[in-house]
Design a protein around this motif. Structure first.
Motif, PDB file in Angstrom:
ATOM      1  N   ALA A  81     -77.075 -34.757  74.596  1.00 56.01           N
ATOM      2  CA  ALA A  81     -76.255 -34.136  73.554  1.00 56.01           C
ATOM      3  C   ALA A  81     -74.975 -33.550  74.147  1.00 56.01           C
ATOM      4  N   ILE A  82     -75.062 -32.970  75.338  1.00 58.98           N
ATOM      5  CA  ILE A  82     -73.872 -32.424  75.991  1.00 58.98           C
ATOM      6  C   ILE A  82     -72.869 -33.538  76.266  1.00 58.98           C
ATOM      7  N   ASP A  83     -73.357 -34.674  76.763  1.00 55.15           N
ATOM      8  CA  ASP A  83     -72.457 -35.817  77.019  1.00 55.15           C
ATOM      9  C   ASP A  83     -71.768 -36.275  75.735  1.00 55.15           C
ATOM     10  N   LYS A  84     -72.534 -36.364  74.652  1.00 52.68           N
ATOM     11  CA  LYS A  84     -71.974 -36.826  73.379  1.00 52.68           C
ATOM     12  C   LYS A  84     -70.929 -35.856  72.835  1.00 52.68           C
ATOM     13  N   ILE A  85     -71.224 -34.552  72.878  1.00 52.52           N
ATOM     14  CA  ILE A  85     -70.278 -33.571  72.323  1.00 52.52           C
ATOM     15  C   ILE A  85     -69.029 -33.504  73.188  1.00 52.52           C
ATOM     16  N   LYS A  86     -69.189 -33.650  74.490  1.00 55.25           N
ATOM     17  CA  LYS A  86     -68.035 -33.652  75.396  1.00 55.25           C
ATOM     18  C   LYS A  86     -67.111 -34.825  75.060  1.00 55.25           C
ATOM     19  N   ASN A  87     -67.684 -36.010  74.861  1.00 57.27           N
ATOM     20  CA  ASN A  87     -66.875 -37.180  74.507  1.00 57.27           C
ATOM     21  C   ASN A  87     -66.178 -37.000  73.164  1.00 57.27           C
ATOM     22  N   ALA A  88     -66.881 -36.431  72.196  1.00 55.90           N
ATOM     23  CA  ALA A  88     -66.295 -36.206  70.868  1.00 55.90           C
ATOM     24  C   ALA A  88     -65.124 -35.226  70.951  1.00 55.90           C
ATOM     25  N   ILE A  89     -65.297 -34.153  71.702  1.00 58.26           N
ATOM     26  CA  ILE A  89     -64.229 -33.155  71.828  1.00 58.26           C
ATOM     27  C   ILE A  89     -63.044 -33.744  72.587  1.00 58.26           C
ATOM     28  N   GLU A  90     -63.316 -34.518  73.643  1.00 59.56           N
ATOM     29  CA  GLU A  90     -62.230 -35.181  74.378  1.00 59.56           C
ATOM     30  C   GLU A  90     -61.405 -36.064  73.454  1.00 59.56           C
ATOM     31  N   THR A  91     -62.068 -36.804  72.601  1.00 57.17           N
ATOM     32  CA  THR A  91     -61.388 -37.701  71.667  1.00 57.17           C
ATOM     33  C   THR A  91     -60.514 -36.909  70.689  1.00 57.17           C
ATOM     34  N   ILE A  92     -61.087 -35.872  70.091  1.00 57.32           N
ATOM     35  CA  ILE A  92     -60.353 -35.090  69.089  1.00 57.32           C
ATOM     36  C   ILE A  92     -59.163 -34.362  69.706  1.00 57.32           C
ATOM     37  N   ILE A  93     -59.375 -33.709  70.819  1.00 60.96           N
ATOM     38  CA  ILE A  93     -58.286 -32.954  71.447  1.00 60.96           C
ATOM     39  C   ILE A  93     -57.256 -33.905  72.035  1.00 60.96           C
ATOM     40  N   GLY A  94     -57.715 -35.021  72.588  1.00 61.74           N
ATOM     41  CA  GLY A  94     -56.796 -36.008  73.133  1.00 61.74           C
ATOM     42  C   GLY A  94     -55.878 -36.583  72.069  1.00 61.74           C
ATOM     43  N   LYS A  95     -56.423 -36.880  70.899  1.00 64.63           N
ATOM     44  CA  LYS A  95     -55.619 -37.417  69.803  1.00 64.63           C
ATOM     45  C   LYS A  95     -54.599 -36.388  69.311  1.00 64.63           C
TER      46      LYS A  95
END
Length: 104
Positions: free
Chosen positions: A86-100
């Motif tokens: 779950a930590i890996d998934k949330i980290k990827n989701a946050i990276e995507t949102i903040i990166g965009k």
């Protein structure tokens, strides 16, 4: 960043494991700390105390400043694996949102 860990009645919410998971989350999301206001973790055993395949569920909800909350879930055989996934998934989701948002 506030981290709150919730468990159902079949999973013991020991202070030791709560501190361990909090430190894992803090370490993984450290670079996004200025964007995150709160993290909520919900752990539950899908079939009670019986053994089962992928029966531990971990839901992580991240609340980002000025945005809608993000929620992901992960299931695994153990609490440690469920939380790590779950930590890996949330980290990827946050990276995507903040990166965009930083590209605009």
């Amino acid at each position: 960043m506030t981290i709150q860990i919730n468990t159902d009645k079949t999973i013991s919410g020991e202070q030791r494991s709560g501190d361990f998971f909090s430190s894992q989350i803090t370490e993984a999301l450290e670079r996004f700390e200025s964007h995150i206001t709160r993290i909520e973790v919900h752990l539950k055993d899908e079939n009670g105390k019986k053994d089962g395949f992928n029966d531990i569920s971990c839901l992580i909800e991240a609340r980002l400043e000025g945005r809608q909350p993000i929620a992901i879930s992960n299931q695994a055989n153990t609490i440690d694996l469920a939380v790590a996934g779950a930590i890996d998934k949330i980290k990827n989701a946050i990276e995507t949102i903040i990166g965009k948002s930083q590209k605009h």
